[in-house]
Design a protein around this motif. Structure first.
Motif, short mmCIF file in Angstrom:
data_model
loop_
_atom_site.label_atom_id
_atom_site.label_comp_id
_atom_site.label_asym_id
_atom_site.label_seq_id
_atom_site.Cartn_x
_atom_site.Cartn_y
_atom_site.Cartn_z
N MET A 1 55.00 -63.96 72.40
CA MET A 1 56.62 -64.15 71.60
C MET A 1 56.38 -64.50 70.36
SD MET A 1 59.55 -62.77 72.36
CE MET A 1 60.96 -62.85 71.83
N TRP A 2 55.74 -65.67 70.03
CA TRP A 2 55.82 -66.09 68.70
C TRP A 2 54.85 -65.22 67.70
CZ3 TRP A 2 50.94 -67.83 67.17
CH2 TRP A 2 50.04 -67.95 68.22
N VAL A 3 53.83 -64.55 68.51
CA VAL A 3 53.00 -63.83 67.69
C VAL A 3 53.59 -62.56 66.93
CG1 VAL A 3 50.90 -62.17 67.84
CG2 VAL A 3 51.24 -64.18 69.38
N TYR A 4 54.81 -62.10 67.54
CA TYR A 4 55.67 -60.99 67.13
C TYR A 4 56.37 -61.44 65.80
CZ TYR A 4 54.36 -58.45 71.48
OH TYR A 4 53.86 -57.79 72.45
N ILE A 5 56.87 -62.66 66.02
CA ILE A 5 57.58 -63.01 64.77
C ILE A 5 56.65 -63.61 63.67
CG2 ILE A 5 59.04 -65.32 64.07
CD1 ILE A 5 60.11 -65.32 67.07
N LEU A 6 55.51 -63.85 63.80
CA LEU A 6 54.54 -64.26 62.82
C LEU A 6 54.05 -62.86 62.27
CD1 LEU A 6 52.68 -66.33 61.54
CD2 LEU A 6 50.95 -65.98 63.07
N VAL A 7 53.90 -62.05 63.14
CA VAL A 7 53.50 -60.52 62.53
C VAL A 7 54.53 -60.02 61.49
CG1 VAL A 7 52.78 -58.22 62.98
CG2 VAL A 7 51.69 -60.10 64.11
N GLY A 8 55.82 -60.03 61.87
CA GLY A 8 56.94 -59.53 61.24
C GLY A 8 56.99 -60.38 60.04
N VAL A 9 56.98 -61.71 60.15
CA VAL A 9 57.02 -62.45 58.64
C VAL A 9 55.95 -62.06 57.66
CG1 VAL A 9 57.14 -64.82 57.72
CG2 VAL A 9 58.25 -64.38 59.71
N LEU A 10 54.86 -62.09 58.35
CA LEU A 10 53.61 -61.75 57.41
C LEU A 10 53.74 -60.29 56.91
CD1 LEU A 10 50.43 -63.05 59.48
CD2 LEU A 10 51.62 -63.91 57.41
N ALA A 11 54.19 -59.35 57.69
CA ALA A 11 54.56 -57.90 57.09
C ALA A 11 55.60 -58.00 56.09
CB ALA A 11 54.80 -56.91 58.08
N LEU A 12 56.79 -58.65 56.22
CA LEU A 12 57.71 -58.84 55.41
C LEU A 12 57.26 -59.48 53.94
CD1 LEU A 12 60.67 -58.56 54.64
CD2 LEU A 12 61.01 -60.79 55.52
N LEU A 13 56.30 -60.39 54.04
CA LEU A 13 55.85 -61.21 52.97
C LEU A 13 54.91 -60.05 51.99
CD1 LEU A 13 55.15 -64.60 53.96
CD2 LEU A 13 56.99 -64.05 52.55
N ALA A 14 54.00 -59.50 52.90
CA ALA A 14 53.28 -58.51 52.16
C ALA A 14 53.95 -57.27 51.39
CB ALA A 14 52.29 -57.88 53.42
N GLY A 15 55.06 -56.83 52.33
CA GLY A 15 55.81 -55.76 51.64
C GLY A 15 56.69 -56.25 50.47
N LEU A 16 57.16 -57.43 50.30
CA LEU A 16 57.79 -57.87 49.27
C LEU A 16 56.91 -58.05 47.98
CD1 LEU A 16 60.12 -61.05 50.71
CD2 LEU A 16 60.86 -58.82 49.56
N ALA A 17 55.54 -58.89 48.25
CA ALA A 17 54.60 -58.88 47.16
C ALA A 17 54.15 -57.35 46.77
CB ALA A 17 53.39 -59.58 47.73
N LEU A 18 53.91 -56.46 47.60
CA LEU A 18 53.54 -55.31 46.96
C LEU A 18 54.65 -54.54 46.25
CD1 LEU A 18 51.24 -53.41 47.19
CD2 LEU A 18 52.40 -52.16 49.35
N GLY A 19 55.83 -54.63 46.73
CA GLY A 19 56.92 -53.96 46.20
C GLY A 19 57.10 -54.64 44.78
N PHE A 20 57.10 -55.94 44.58
CA PHE A 20 57.12 -56.67 43.51
C PHE A 20 56.08 -56.12 42.24
CE2 PHE A 20 55.49 -60.16 40.43
CZ PHE A 20 56.57 -60.22 39.82
N PHE A 21 55.02 -56.09 42.87
CA PHE A 21 53.72 -55.60 41.84
C PHE A 21 53.93 -54.12 41.48
CE2 PHE A 21 51.66 -59.35 43.37
CZ PHE A 21 51.58 -60.16 42.28
N ILE A 22 54.26 -53.18 42.48
CA ILE A 22 54.67 -51.82 42.02
C ILE A 22 55.63 -51.65 41.26
CG2 ILE A 22 55.28 -49.59 43.05
CD1 ILE A 22 53.87 -50.48 45.60
N ALA A 23 56.86 -52.59 41.07
CA ALA A 23 58.07 -52.34 40.30
C ALA A 23 57.64 -52.95 39.03
CB ALA A 23 59.05 -53.33 40.90
N ARG A 24 56.74 -53.81 39.20
CA ARG A 24 56.38 -54.60 37.57
C ARG A 24 55.41 -53.60 36.77
NH1 ARG A 24 52.00 -57.89 36.00
NH2 ARG A 24 52.73 -59.28 34.33
N LYS A 25 54.59 -52.84 37.37
CA LYS A 25 53.54 -51.93 36.93
C LYS A 25 54.36 -50.68 36.38
CE LYS A 25 49.56 -49.62 36.16
NZ LYS A 25 49.30 -49.61 35.03
N TYR A 26 55.43 -50.32 37.19
CA TYR A 26 56.35 -49.23 36.87
C TYR A 26 57.07 -49.58 35.63
CZ TYR A 26 60.11 -45.88 36.65
OH TYR A 26 61.30 -44.94 36.42
N MET A 27 57.73 -50.71 35.58
CA MET A 27 58.56 -51.16 34.33
C MET A 27 57.77 -51.34 33.01
SD MET A 27 61.66 -50.68 35.14
CE MET A 27 62.22 -51.47 33.46
N MET A 28 56.33 -51.74 33.30
CA MET A 28 55.51 -51.93 32.02
C MET A 28 55.24 -50.54 31.45
SD MET A 28 53.43 -55.19 33.31
CE MET A 28 52.64 -55.54 31.62
#
Length: 71
Positions: A1-28
């Motif tokens: 059960m805790w594995v699903y939560i860990l995978v969800g949190v890691l996916a959320l963090l990876a998505g946030l980081a990837l979204g930030f860098f894509i948005a930053r590159k687009y604005m520059m």
């Protein structure tokens, strides 16, 4: 059960980081193609403030703004 939560949190963090860098590159890229102020706008602003804009003064202000953008 805790594995699903860990995978969800890691996916959320990876998505946030990837979204930030894509948005930053687009604005520059967008700001390089469409600078916020050009010579004509600067000239009009100076005339509205009651200054008589010389080409030398405009060039100095544009180069100062360019240096500020690269920092």
């Amino acid at each position: 059960m805790w594995v699903y939560i860990l995978v969800g949190v890691l996916a959320l963090l990876a998505g946030l980081a990837l979204g930030f860098f894509i948005a930053r590159k687009y604005m520059m890229d967008y700001l390089k193609k469409n600078p916020p102020i050009n010579e004509q706008m600067l000239k009009m602003m100076m005339m509205q403030m009651g200054m008589k804009p010389s080409q030398k003064k405009i060039n100095q202000m544009m180069s100062a703004m360019s240096k500020q953008q690269t920092k």
